[in-house]
Design an enzyme around this catalytic site. Structure first.
Site, PDB file in Angstrom:
ATOM      1  N   ASP A   1     -76.245 -46.576 -79.897  1.00  0.00           N
ATOM      2  CA  ASP A   1     -75.350 -47.445 -79.894  1.00  0.00           C
ATOM      3  C   ASP A   1     -76.006 -48.687 -79.786  1.00  0.00           C
ATOM      4  O   ASP A   1     -77.963 -49.276 -79.895  1.00  0.00           O
ATOM      5  CB  ASP A   1     -75.267 -47.895 -77.937  1.00  0.00           C
ATOM      6  CG  ASP A   1     -74.371 -48.484 -77.809  1.00  0.00           C
ATOM      7  OD1 ASP A   1     -73.480 -48.605 -78.696  1.00  0.00           O
ATOM      8  OD2 ASP A   1     -73.608 -48.547 -77.207  1.00  0.00           O
ATOM      9  N   HIS A   2     -76.120 -49.273 -81.418  1.00  0.00           N
ATOM     10  CA  HIS A   2     -75.844 -50.807 -81.693  1.00  0.00           C
ATOM     11  C   HIS A   2     -77.743 -50.851 -82.276  1.00  0.00           C
ATOM     12  O   HIS A   2     -78.331 -51.540 -81.998  1.00  0.00           O
ATOM     13  CB  HIS A   2     -76.123 -51.575 -80.040  1.00  0.00           C
ATOM     14  CG  HIS A   2     -74.326 -52.152 -79.805  1.00  0.00           C
ATOM     15  ND1 HIS A   2     -74.026 -52.843 -81.033  1.00  0.00           N
ATOM     16  CD2 HIS A   2     -74.142 -52.224 -79.718  1.00  0.00           C
ATOM     17  CE1 HIS A   2     -72.818 -53.264 -80.337  1.00  0.00           C
ATOM     18  NE2 HIS A   2     -72.729 -52.957 -78.624  1.00  0.00           N
TER      19      HIS A   2
ATOM     20  N   HIS B   1     -68.190 -57.905 -74.026  1.00  0.00           N
ATOM     21  CA  HIS B   1     -69.135 -57.182 -73.395  1.00  0.00           C
ATOM     22  C   HIS B   1     -69.427 -57.082 -71.667  1.00  0.00           C
ATOM     23  O   HIS B   1     -69.330 -58.862 -71.991  1.00  0.00           O
ATOM     24  CB  HIS B   1     -71.448 -56.647 -74.025  1.00  0.00           C
ATOM     25  CG  HIS B   1     -70.664 -55.576 -75.171  1.00  0.00           C
ATOM     26  ND1 HIS B   1     -71.381 -56.494 -76.209  1.00  0.00           N
ATOM     27  CD2 HIS B   1     -70.866 -54.711 -76.196  1.00  0.00           C
ATOM     28  CE1 HIS B   1     -71.030 -55.038 -77.627  1.00  0.00           C
ATOM     29  NE2 HIS B   1     -70.802 -54.040 -76.550  1.00  0.00           N
TER      30      HIS B   1
ATOM     31  N   HIS C   1     -65.111 -51.524 -78.682  1.00  0.00           N
ATOM     32  CA  HIS C   1     -66.678 -51.625 -77.868  1.00  0.00           C
ATOM     33  C   HIS C   1     -66.272 -52.554 -76.675  1.00  0.00           C
ATOM     34  O   HIS C   1     -65.339 -53.002 -76.547  1.00  0.00           O
ATOM     35  CB  HIS C   1     -67.576 -51.926 -78.906  1.00  0.00           C
ATOM     36  CG  HIS C   1     -68.463 -51.203 -78.960  1.00  0.00           C
ATOM     37  ND1 HIS C   1     -69.461 -50.886 -79.220  1.00  0.00           N
ATOM     38  CD2 HIS C   1     -67.827 -50.268 -79.796  1.00  0.00           C
ATOM     39  CE1 HIS C   1     -70.289 -50.552 -79.647  1.00  0.00           C
ATOM     40  NE2 HIS C   1     -69.177 -50.172 -80.775  1.00  0.00           N
TER      41      HIS C   1
ATOM     42  N   ALA D   1     -64.701 -52.402 -73.337  1.00  0.00           N
ATOM     43  CA  ALA D   1     -62.983 -51.354 -72.891  1.00  0.00           C
ATOM     44  C   ALA D   1     -63.282 -51.751 -71.632  1.00  0.00           C
ATOM     45  O   ALA D   1     -63.157 -51.246 -70.807  1.00  0.00           O
ATOM     46  CB  ALA D   1     -63.882 -49.570 -73.040  1.00  0.00           C
TER      47      ALA D   1
ATOM     48  N   ASN E   1     -66.268 -46.940 -75.612  1.00  0.00           N
ATOM     49  CA  ASN E   1     -67.022 -47.202 -74.759  1.00  0.00           C
ATOM     50  C   ASN E   1     -67.185 -48.219 -73.428  1.00  0.00           C
ATOM     51  O   ASN E   1     -67.178 -48.759 -72.973  1.00  0.00           O
ATOM     52  CB  ASN E   1     -67.667 -48.332 -75.978  1.00  0.00           C
ATOM     53  CG  ASN E   1     -68.060 -48.025 -77.606  1.00  0.00           C
ATOM     54  OD1 ASN E   1     -67.803 -46.981 -77.861  1.00  0.00           O
ATOM     55  ND2 ASN E   1     -69.314 -48.214 -77.899  1.00  0.00           N
TER      56      ASN E   1
ATOM     57  N   ASN F   1     -69.647 -49.155 -70.171  1.00  0.00           N
ATOM     58  CA  ASN F   1     -71.249 -49.158 -69.483  1.00  0.00           C
ATOM     59  C   ASN F   1     -70.819 -49.745 -68.617  1.00  0.00           C
ATOM     60  O   ASN F   1     -71.629 -49.741 -67.620  1.00  0.00           O
ATOM     61  CB  ASN F   1     -71.908 -49.700 -70.495  1.00  0.00           C
ATOM     62  CG  ASN F   1     -73.419 -49.849 -70.071  1.00  0.00           C
ATOM     63  OD1 ASN F   1     -73.221 -49.116 -69.201  1.00  0.00           O
ATOM     64  ND2 ASN F   1     -73.767 -50.673 -71.112  1.00  0.00           N
TER      65      ASN F   1
END
Length: 292
Positions: free
Chosen positions: A85-86, A180, A208, A210, A230, A232
């Site tokens: 990721d990233h 994020h 991203h 989400a 995504n 997290n």
């Protein structure tokens, strides 16, 4: 079971209007929870390691070996993508690929579009002959995650079309209002722009940031071409809140397993809930494996 590329998985998801969740890993127990959730839900899953956490997790080879060993020991039978990721540079993406990652994201979104395209083309060239999928990003997702800090910069539709046509990527993260971390107020997604980008690019889109987006808006993003979502922050919040409650009720507790297990269970339930919300439960399919 070896890792799989996410290319075919996302194409299948886009065609049938569901999305596959990417869940970031924060250690062995966290990874185990994600894999257990996927197996129980019969859902394909994308286990991701942020480039900014790779060293914390022990390096690319350690992450790859850990996830592969868990898949074998746990007899996981659903498709598992191991995704970077990233990715901070083409060199870092190549290191991940060489270590066995089956998918990478090259994040050139903070660079001018010509530089972004050049970096992405380099990664696609290296990944393509190794059956590794590539995700790129246009625009900037706001907020903070794993040390990534920035404001929202909406993706330019023309730039999205360019990067897809000129690089041959498998998935595109087009920044359209998500952030994020935790949202301050209500999410404000650009659905009109989303629809147009999906139309002109015609590849699976990636959402991203989400965590915290209401289910009805998630469903709308899926209808508009998002096949990878995504998550997290929601998992981190679930783990933290549960762990805090354990210590509040048991302040003298010191055995790690006693306070970590409930938190990890909370992560697992969060992942399962998201798989159902995204429509990926029961969608486990066979696809091309990447041997490590």
């Amino acid at each position: 079971m070896a890792f799989v590329s996410m290319k075919e998985l996302l194409q299948e998801a886009k065609e049938h209007h569901y999305a596959i969740g990417q869940f970031n890993i924060n250690g062995l127990q966290w990874t185990k929870a994600i894999l257990e959730a996927a197996e129980e839900e019969r859902s394909p899953v994308i286990a991701a390691a942020s480039d900014r956490l790779i060293d914390y997790l022990g390096g690319f080879k350690t992450v790859s070996a850990m996830v592969a060993a868990l898949i074998e020991e746990m007899s996981i039978s659903v498709p598992v993508v191991l995704h970077l990721d990233h990715g901070k540079s083409p060199e870092r993406c190549k290191q991940a690929i060489d270590a066995g990652f089956s998918s990478v994201m090259i994040d050139g979104s903070h660079s001018p579009i010509d530089e972004n395209i050049a970096m992405t083309k380099e990664v696609v060239s290296y990944a393509g002959v190794r059956n590794v999928s590539v995700e790129a990003e246009v625009g900037t997702v706001g907020g903070m995650e794993d040390g990534l800090i920035g404001g929202v910069q909406y993706a330019d539709i023309g730039e999205c079309e360019r990067i897809v046509k000129e690089t041959g990527i498998d998935a595109l993260a087009a920044a359209l209002g998500s952030v994020h971390g935790k949202y301050q107020g209500e999410p404000n997604l650009g659905f009109k722009e989303m629809e147009e980008i999906s139309r002109v690019t015609d590849i699976p889109l990636v959402l991203h940031g989400a965590s915290g987006i209401p289910a009805d808006q998630i469903a709308r993003t899926i209808r508009l071409g998002h096949a990878k979502i995504n998550i997290n922050t929601e998992c981190m919040v679930a783990w933290t809140e549960k762990t805090r409650s354990i210590f509040k009720d048991n302040p003298d507790l010191y055995e790690p397993r006693a306070y970590m297990t409930p938190g990890i269970s909370a992560v697992k339930e969060t992942v399962k809930h998201k798989m159902r919300e995204f429509g990926s439960s029961g969608k486990a399919v066979c696809t091309q494996k990447i041997e490590i």
